[in-house]
Enzyme design. Structure first.
Site, short mmCIF file in Angstrom:
data_model
loop_
_atom_site.label_atom_id
_atom_site.label_comp_id
_atom_site.label_asym_id
_atom_site.label_seq_id
_atom_site.Cartn_x
_atom_site.Cartn_y
_atom_site.Cartn_z
N GLU A 150 -43.56 15.44 54.32
CA GLU A 150 -42.91 14.61 53.40
C GLU A 150 -42.63 13.07 53.90
OE1 GLU A 150 -42.07 14.93 50.07
OE2 GLU A 150 -41.55 13.06 50.21
N GLY A 207 -37.18 -2.83 63.94
CA GLY A 207 -37.61 -1.52 64.28
C GLY A 207 -38.35 -1.23 62.97
N GLU A 210 -44.70 -1.58 62.76
CA GLU A 210 -45.49 -0.69 63.73
C GLU A 210 -45.62 -1.17 65.26
OE1 GLU A 210 -46.57 2.89 62.89
OE2 GLU A 210 -45.53 2.07 61.23
N LYS A 225 -50.66 5.45 53.56
CA LYS A 225 -49.78 6.09 52.87
C LYS A 225 -50.44 6.42 51.44
CE LYS A 225 -45.85 4.11 55.20
NZ LYS A 225 -45.04 3.14 55.43
N1 HSE Z 1 -43.98 0.09 59.78
C1 HSE Z 1 -43.83 0.90 58.56
C2 HSE Z 1 -42.96 0.17 57.50
C3 HSE Z 1 -42.72 2.02 59.03
O1 HSE Z 1 -42.74 -0.89 57.73
O2 HSE Z 1 -43.12 0.59 56.33
C4 HSE Z 1 -42.62 3.19 57.98
O3 HSE Z 1 -43.88 3.91 57.98
#
Ligand code: HSE
Length: 347
Positions: A150, A207, A210, A225
């Site tokens: 999930e 944070g 990636e 995704k």
């Molecule tokens: N780097 C991804 C984002 C983190 O910014 O959505 C979550 O998958």
């Protein structure tokens, strides 16, 4: 009882351990969910295993160096990931090592090893699900194991589960979403007059991005995704190369201003369309959305998804797409699903 082994002890693994440490007693009471972390194995931080369970407070106190975890009779140190998966008494493997959307490794090998050993696997790592969903689900089914993923899309916001379970019985003509927090944060900041460079630096500091933010700004993360969404919800198999992909790096300040003057906002939209002949078309591209569109009003690092269904019209879900607790919660939500399916099976 659920015996858990954590492969990786970074932000997400720690977030999950914190949730279990804080709420484990209440979950036992309320849901009958008795979950113990018996092993943690992290490439950089070391490994500890105790068949009766580890102390979560001590794990978190020594989160950056597990060699400092206090000695106890029966404690085993130093098992690598594969030995932890194969040789401990864990029945469920929580795979939270780093994401690699090109090879899926090392997580892909970890998940295969879990199922081959007859163990359940829960992961938040996009790589294995985007690259090998069908193979892994077939392996899990053949071995009677649970496969939870999930958290790979919109972290703990139940984007996949809502479609798979709560909207089961509907046909989806189209799914549109803001599936990458970093780019939505950057576009929001740019609409407020900040520069792309400053906004990206802040997204990294917070944070969201990636390790290599190219994956975010060029649309690879959102494409991964989308592949997971199509493969797990539509039941059609596509790969990364089947997604027409364009990132946000070509957008100029003039583009942002032009959209504003037309009461619109740029969003990086991940889209799946089911053509009348059944063909699936998947794309990731920036689009100027009118402010009347619910997705135009999703700002900052927040994610959203709209399922256009035959029976329910459009259903939109808005929520976190990343974060320590939010992704830690995704693991818990899969564990809850596993727990209720086991409880159901034993009735
Ligand atoms: N780097 C991804 C984002 C983190 O910014 O959505 C979550 O998958």
């Amino acid at each position: 009882m659920h015996r858990l082994a954590l492969i990786g002890f970074g932000v997400v693994g720690q977030g999950f351990a914190e949730i279990l440490g804080e709420h484990g007693a209440a979950y036992r009471e309320k849901y009958g969910l008795d979950a113990r972390i018996v092993a943690v194995s992290d490439l950089m931080k070391g490994a500890v295993y105790h068949p009766d369970g580890l102390d979560i407070a001590a794990l978190l106190a020594h989160r950056s160096d597990l060699s400092q975890y206090p000695d106890a009779p029966g404690l085993v140190r130093g098992l690598d990931a594969l030995r932890t998966i194969r040789e401990t008494n864990a029945d469920t493997i929580i795979e939270v090592s780093y994401t690699d959307l090109k090879t899926g490794e090392p997580a892909l090998s970890h998940i295969r090893a879990a199922f081959e050993s007859g163990k359940n696997a829960i992961l938040t790592n996009k790589g294995p699900v985007a690259l090998a969903y069908r193979e892994l689900q077939a392996l899990a089914d053949a071995k009677g194991c649970y496969f939870g993923y999930e958290g790979t899309v919109m972290s703990g916001t139940p984007s996949l589960r809502m479609a798979r379970k709560d909207l089961a019985g509907c046909t989806f003509a189209e799914v549109r979403g803001i599936l990458n927090g970093t780019t939505n944060y950057i576009l929001t900041r740019m609409a407020n007059g900040d520069s792309y460079t400053d906004a990206l630096a802040e997204a990294q500091r917070l944070g969201y991005a990636e390790a290599d933010p190219t994956g975010d700004v060029e649309g690879f993360d959102a494409a991964g995704k989308l592949v997971i969404l199509v493969n797990t919800v539509f039941g059609t198999q596509i790969g990364m190369d089947d997604v027409a992909r364009k990132g946000i790096t070509g957008l100029t300040v003039a583009d942002i201003e032009a959209a504003k003057s037309e009461n619109a906002r740029w969003k990086l939209i991940a889209r799946v369309v089911r053509e009348p002949d059944g063909t699936i078309r998947a794309s990731v591209a920036p689009e100027p959305l009118p402010l009347s569109d619910p997705l135009a009003n999703v700002n900052g690092a927040t994610n959203a998804i709209t399922y256009s269904t035959d029976l329910m019209g459009a259903v939109t879900l808005i929520g976190a797409g990343a974060g320590r607790r939010e992704t830690g919660f995704a693991i818990l939500s899969d564990l809850m699903e596993l727990h209720s399916s086991k409880a159901h099976a034993s009735r």
